[in-house]
Write a protein that holds these residues in place. Structure first.
Motif, PDB file in Angstrom:
ATOM      1  N   THR A  81     -10.464  -4.043 -19.899  1.00 16.32           N
ATOM      2  CA  THR A  81     -11.023  -5.067 -20.476  1.00 16.32           C
ATOM      3  C   THR A  81     -10.580  -6.255 -20.781  1.00 16.32           C
ATOM      4  N   SER A  82     -11.240  -7.512 -21.641  1.00 15.01           N
ATOM      5  CA  SER A  82     -10.096  -8.633 -21.757  1.00 15.01           C
ATOM      6  C   SER A  82      -9.613  -8.327 -23.239  1.00 15.01           C
ATOM      7  N   GLU A  83      -9.343  -6.592 -24.002  1.00  9.69           N
ATOM      8  CA  GLU A  83      -9.218  -6.906 -24.990  1.00  9.69           C
ATOM      9  C   GLU A  83      -7.525  -6.147 -24.483  1.00  9.69           C
ATOM     10  N   SER A  84      -7.616  -5.685 -23.536  1.00 14.24           N
ATOM     11  CA  SER A  84      -6.153  -5.016 -22.726  1.00 14.24           C
ATOM     12  C   SER A  84      -4.984  -5.394 -23.382  1.00 14.24           C
ATOM     13  N   GLN A 132      -3.125  -6.087 -17.397  1.00 13.72           N
ATOM     14  CA  GLN A 132      -3.806  -6.984 -17.059  1.00 13.72           C
ATOM     15  C   GLN A 132      -3.009  -6.787 -15.390  1.00 13.72           C
ATOM     16  N   ASN A 137     -12.002   0.201 -17.933  1.00 14.29           N
ATOM     17  CA  ASN A 137     -13.071   0.447 -18.213  1.00 14.29           C
ATOM     18  C   ASN A 137     -13.548   1.212 -16.274  1.00 14.29           C
ATOM     19  N   GLU A 195      -6.613  -1.041 -22.575  1.00  9.86           N
ATOM     20  CA  GLU A 195      -8.463  -0.238 -21.808  1.00  9.86           C
ATOM     21  C   GLU A 195      -8.538  -0.727 -20.928  1.00  9.86           C
ATOM     22  N   SER A 244     -13.746  -8.702 -11.314  1.00 11.34           N
ATOM     23  CA  SER A 244     -13.695  -6.463 -11.307  1.00 11.34           C
ATOM     24  C   SER A 244     -13.645  -6.607  -9.688  1.00 11.34           C
ATOM     25  N   ASP A 278     -12.352  -1.621 -14.119  1.00 11.13           N
ATOM     26  CA  ASP A 278     -11.423  -2.986 -14.661  1.00 11.13           C
ATOM     27  C   ASP A 278     -10.091  -2.933 -15.799  1.00 11.13           C
TER      28      ASP A 278
END
Length: 318
Positions: free
Chosen positions: A107-110, A113, A102, A100, A39, A105
């Protein structure tokens, strides 16, 4: 004594000027391609929150399409320079809760990317992204895909000019393609050989695997890039893609060069007069069976998608 002091101050001012320019060019040409997907590195690459989808103050092109993807949503990733395009695409066709962020950065669920070119190519091969928006892959990136038995499909969705940048005070406004190759191959080491001042040329490059460095290697057409050992004592030249540097060109002491007598504005890119133009691509793993990958690409190639690319500042295919 006074004369010596004046000379010293003049030389110091000149050195300081070159240092400031080199730092600016570093921020434009080199730092954005630092090959790290953390990030912290992403924050240095581009201000993610400046181009977020579904945000009122975002600088992306805000459109909402009748075409919507609501299930099996492809994870989209890509190059920093192309992030405003695929963020705008997400804003147009994805649900808001698919992203998503934060504060620093994704998130891994977004489903959105931004891992830069190197990270994006690794991600699409490893299965962390379904589709990436990037320039052509490097030889190493293709080798990694082959090693993992991944067959990449690359669909052109737009094009952009590959440009060269110098200090705004540099009297050189135009170089031929061969002059540029001579500079980067080490055959031409002084600006006086290219119509400029009697100063060493500091030819800046990018990190291996970045989209711009891959484009530069292609431009060199097999000639090896050689660093000028005394280049740091002179004035720099760098390279990038036009859209990525336009704000800096407008607000900083940097100028884009004409190449073969043609300036890289949108008109000259679209009409084919500017000589160094390349496509950027939607890239995916051919074995990925998510049906929405092709539907998303179809939308990017539609009149609406191409208009979004144009309004973002790039050149559509049509």
């Amino acid at each position: 004594m006074k004369k010596l002091t004046k000379q010293f101050l003049a030389i110091s001012s000149l050195v300081l000027g070159f240092a400031v320019f080199d730092l600016t060019l570093y921020n434009v040409c080199t730092k954005p391609c630092i090959p790290d997907t953390s990030s912290g590195m992403q924050a240095k690459s581009i201000e993610l929150d400046k181009y977020l989808p579904f945000e009122e103050n975002s600088e992306i092109i805000k459109m909402r399409s009748e075409f919507q993807i609501t299930n099996d949503i492809p994870v989209i990733d890509g190059a920093a320079a192309l992030y405003p395009i695929y963020s705008a695409a997400v804003n147009a066709v994805y649900p808001e809760d698919s992203v998503e962020f934060n504060g620093s950065d994704f998130t891994s669920e977004s489903k959105l990317q931004m891992r830069n070119t190197r990270g994006a190519y690794q991600s699409v091969v490893d299965g962390g992204a379904d589709i990436i928006i990037c320039a052509k892959p490097s030889a190493e990136q293709l080798a990694y895909a082959e090693e993992k038995s991944v067959d990449l499909e690359m669909i052109p969705i737009g094009c952009e000019a590959f440009v060269f940048l110098v200090n705004g005070d540099n009297p050189v406004d135009d170089l031929s393609q061969q002059q540029i190759r001579n500079i980067y191959s080490g055959k031409c080491k002084n600006w006086s050989e290219a119509g400029g001042r009697n100063l060493p040329i500091n030819a800046l490059s990018r990190n291996q695997g970045s989209g711009s460095q891959t484009a530069m290697l292609s431009f060199m057409n097999g000639e090896e890039i050689r660093k000028n050992p005394i280049g740091f004592m002179g004035s720099s030249i760098g390279f990038s893609f036009r859209y990525y540097v336009e704000d800096v060109v407008e607000n900083g002491n940097i100028k884009m060069l004409s190449v073969d007598g043609v300036y890289p504005n949108r008109e000259n890119i679209a009409n084919g007069k500017y000589p160094i133009v390349s496509n950027f691509y939607a890239v995916y793993d051919k074995s990925n069976d998510n049906p929405n990958i092709q539907l998303l690409i179809d939308w990017l190639l539609s009149e609406e998608g191409q208009r979004m690319i144009y309004e973002t500042g790039y050149i559509p295919l049509s």
